[in-house]
Write an enzyme that holds these catalytic residues in place. Structure first.
Site, PDB file in Angstrom:
ATOM      1  N   GLY A 272       2.602   2.095   5.290  1.00 25.56           N
ATOM      2  CA  GLY A 272       3.596   1.202   5.550  1.00 25.56           C
ATOM      3  C   GLY A 272       4.541   1.852   6.801  1.00 25.56           C
ATOM      4  O   GLY A 272       4.975   0.979   7.422  1.00 25.56           O
TER       5      GLY A 272
ATOM      6  N   GLU B 131       5.764  -3.415   0.727  1.00 20.70           N
ATOM      7  CA  GLU B 131       5.715  -3.265  -0.607  1.00 20.70           C
ATOM      8  C   GLU B 131       4.864  -1.890  -0.732  1.00 20.70           C
ATOM      9  O   GLU B 131       3.734  -2.166  -0.759  1.00 20.70           O
ATOM     10  CB  GLU B 131       5.351  -4.229  -1.374  1.00 20.70           C
TER      11      GLU B 131
ATOM     12  N   CYS C 275       1.686   0.307  -8.264  1.00 23.75           N
ATOM     13  CA  CYS C 275       2.764   0.974  -7.802  1.00 23.75           C
ATOM     14  C   CYS C 275       4.013   0.996  -8.766  1.00 23.75           C
ATOM     15  O   CYS C 275       5.054   1.799  -8.268  1.00 23.75           O
ATOM     16  CB  CYS C 275       3.271   0.018  -6.482  1.00 23.75           C
TER      17      CYS C 275
ATOM     18  N   GLY D 257       0.923  -1.232  -0.050  1.00 20.16           N
ATOM     19  CA  GLY D 257      -0.017  -0.132   0.014  1.00 20.16           C
ATOM     20  C   GLY D 257       0.769   1.255  -0.008  1.00 20.16           C
ATOM     21  O   GLY D 257       1.995   1.131  -0.459  1.00 20.16           O
ATOM     22  N   SER D 258       0.218   2.276   0.698  1.00 23.34           N
ATOM     23  CA  SER D 258       1.038   3.624   0.480  1.00 23.34           C
ATOM     24  C   SER D 258       2.315   3.569   1.402  1.00 23.34           C
ATOM     25  O   SER D 258       2.222   2.887   2.592  1.00 23.34           O
ATOM     26  CB  SER D 258      -0.016   4.885   0.764  1.00 23.34           C
TER      27      SER D 258
HETATM   28  C1  UN1 Z   1       1.268  -3.299  -7.547  1.00 21.85           C
HETATM   29  O1  UN1 Z   1       1.124  -2.450  -8.227  1.00 21.85           O
HETATM   30  O2  UN1 Z   1       1.105  -3.340  -6.476  1.00 21.85           O
HETATM   31  O3  UN1 Z   1       4.833  -5.311 -12.087  1.00 21.85           O
HETATM   32  C2  UN1 Z   1       2.100  -4.592  -8.204  1.00 21.85           C
HETATM   33  C3  UN1 Z   1       3.797  -5.041 -12.194  1.00 21.85           C
HETATM   34  C4  UN1 Z   1       2.692  -6.233 -11.450  1.00 21.85           C
HETATM   35  C5  UN1 Z   1       2.613  -5.926 -10.078  1.00 21.85           C
HETATM   36  C6  UN1 Z   1       2.334  -4.530  -9.571  1.00 21.85           C
HETATM   37  N1  UN1 Z   1       3.147  -7.497 -11.988  1.00 21.85           N
HETATM   38  O4  UN1 Z   1       3.113  -4.037 -12.587  1.00 21.85           O
END
Ligand code: UN1
Length: 517
Positions: free
Chosen positions: A253, A270, A304, A248-249
């Protein structure tokens, strides 16, 4: 202007065992006679319709779930790892069967394109396959002892109950990265999915429950809990959960990481990214264009790993601008379930406000809109969540450029020398993903060297998003330092034990210490 016809999801909801009101507490069924009145309503950002409701987990239910998990752990940890792998294999098979329906639910509840919804389920299937193979590995090392007649090695044991907190943008895949590994490692899982996509979690639980029941295994092997940050707090403060894996953000985190560290738990974080692509004069422009545009607008900029910054060498800057402007002109925004569209809606109105705020901040600081943003209105855009992917020319130092905004905003900036581009790319608080577009071996290797990208992921001639499950996934700095998914990420889910065995008749001490009785 697009018209979105009324979307009939009844076949999908039926197939996935979803009802008007779903009991999210454990198996997705009302196994506690749950009559909770606190329901989370899930509205689709696609058309604004109510999809269904999920009950929130009360503290009492949470305690019951924790004891189910603790009981299940006792059985599960004793099952040989390859046998646990067999259960994960069956889960992967069940996902193959429901890939279409689950992909559609992801797309409808979260708003990503159907291609990406199916892709997300494929990621789940892939990690199941990976975990099945892993279940016959989980290798420890053996060492040579300095003492005669001694054997020394290390082995890996499960941790116990793993708490998984996942975000709305990958409502099913990121949980699977964690759970599939945790299960083969011998852990049991408690999953708090996002309140913004609660039905996706219930659907996964329903699919899993059938596999567990068919194998006569307890549901405590994997439970879901539903609710807001308070449910998350119960988990992060719970000493019965040795590992919290949270996606998440950065703001979330920081809170989770501190709470878990405060009780000497382990966390796998993450968090946010602020990913850049460097485009050098040696780039293949066709490769650059597809990678950059998918990176920037895929999942409407809500990965992300989304490409947020394009750092372009000054000599090719105008050419890149022209290519991007044309490509953005061809983007089709609309119902993500229609595979002709490239871009669906943002998750909710709050996300739309944040998008508008970032654009206005960038402009206030002196940024120029190369491709203008804006909120789409009219029939078919009724949910109010559809926005136009935009490109803003900026100075790398603007505050807003250092900030992750979960929306399709691409910041464009210029560089002269590659050293300077790498510095610009690293000069943000986040460190998840990065890429360089070049056919020059020298430039590519400079970017990949220890003086190059400081991110957890660094690609050449590939965008910043769309990682495969086989590699370790995660990043440095404010991204949190965790690694999920492939490679040896499984080690996060286990505890290491070093064993030394004396099969002789004497007790020689290490370091040559003499101690005779
Ligand atoms: C995410 O955005 O939390 O590499 C994960 C990627 C994807 C996973 C993203 N396989 O864009």
């Amino acid at each position: 202007m697009q018209t979105i016809e009324k979307i009939d999801m009844s076949a999908v909801l039926n197939e996935l065992g979803l009802k008007e009101v779903n009991f999210g507490s454990s198996s997705g069924r009302d196994s506690f006679g749950n009559t909770s009145e606190n329901l989370i309503a899930s509205y689709s950002p696609v058309d604004g319709a109510l999809i269904g409701k999920v009950s929130t987990t009360t503290k009492e239910e949470y305690e019951k779930i924790m004891s189910l998990a603790a009981d299940a752990y006792k059985t599960w940890r004793k099952m040989p790892a390859p046998k646990r792998g067999e259960i994960v294999r069956q889960y992967g098979e069940a996902l193959r069967k429901h890939k279409d329906a689950l992909g559609r639910l992801v797309s409808y509840e979260m708003g990503k394109s159907l291609q990406e919804g199916w892709g997300e389920v494929q990621e789940m299937i892939d990690i199941c396959d990976f975990a099945v193979g892993l279940s016959r590995q989980l290798y420890g090392l053996s060492m040579h002892s300095e003492r005669p007649d001694h054997r020394m090695y290390e082995q890996w044991h499960p941790l116990g109950v793993v708490g998984i907190i996942s975000a709305f943008n990958f409502p099913v895949a990121v949980w699977s990265w964690n759970s599939a590994l945790a299960w083969v490692c011998g852990d049991v899982c408690i999953w708090k999915g996002s309140e913004k996509a609660p039905l996706c979690a219930v659907a996964c639980q329903n699919i899993l429950q059938e596999v567990l029941e068919a194998n006569d295994l307890p549901e405590g092997i994997s439970c879901i809990v539903t609710g807001d940050y308070k449910v998350g707090e119960w988990m992060t403060n719970d000493t019965r959960i040795p590992l919290i894996s949270a996606t998440g953000s950065t703001r979330m985190g920081r809170i989770v990481g501190q709470a878990v560290a405060g009780r000497f738990g382990r966390s796998l974080l993450e968090l946010g990214g602020n990913n850049a692509i460097i485009v050098t004069p040696n780039a293949d422009m066709k490769v650059m264009l597809t990678a950059a545009v998918f990176g920037a607008v895929g999942t409407a900029g809500q990965r992300c790993t989304t490409t947020r910054r394009l750092i372009v060498q000054h000599g090719i800057y105008d050419k890149v601008k022209e290519l991007l402007t044309n490509a953005y002109g061809q983007l089709r925004i609309g119902n993500p379930l229609d595979t002709n569209n490239h871009v669906g809606p943002l998750i909710d109105k709050l996300a739309v406000d944040q998008y508008l705020h970032a654009i206005s901040e960038a402009k206030k600081a002196g940024g120029r809109e190369l491709v203008a943003g804006g909120v789409l209105s009219g029939t078919g855009y009724d949910s109010g969540c559809y926005v136009k992917p935009c490109i803003i020319e900026v100075d790398a130092q603007y505050d807003i450029v250092k900030h992750e905004t979960f929306a399709p905003i691409l910041y464009l900036m210029k560089y002269n020398e590659l050293d300077e581009a790498i510095e610009m790319q690293n000069d943000v608080p986040q460190g998840l993903s990065s890429a360089i577009m070049t056919d020059s071996l020298r430039e590519a290797e400079q970017f990949l060297s220890c003086a190059g990208s400081d991110c957890g992921i660094a690609n050449v001639n590939i965008g910043t998003s769309g990682a495969e499950i086989g590699g370790a996934f995660g990043g440095e700095k404010e991204t949190g330092g965790g690694r999920e998914s492939g490679s040896d990420s499984w080690k996060f889910y286990m505890r290491r034990q070093t064993n030394t065995i004396n099969y002789g008749t004497k007790v020689p001490l290490a370091q040559g210490i003499k101690f005779d009785l």
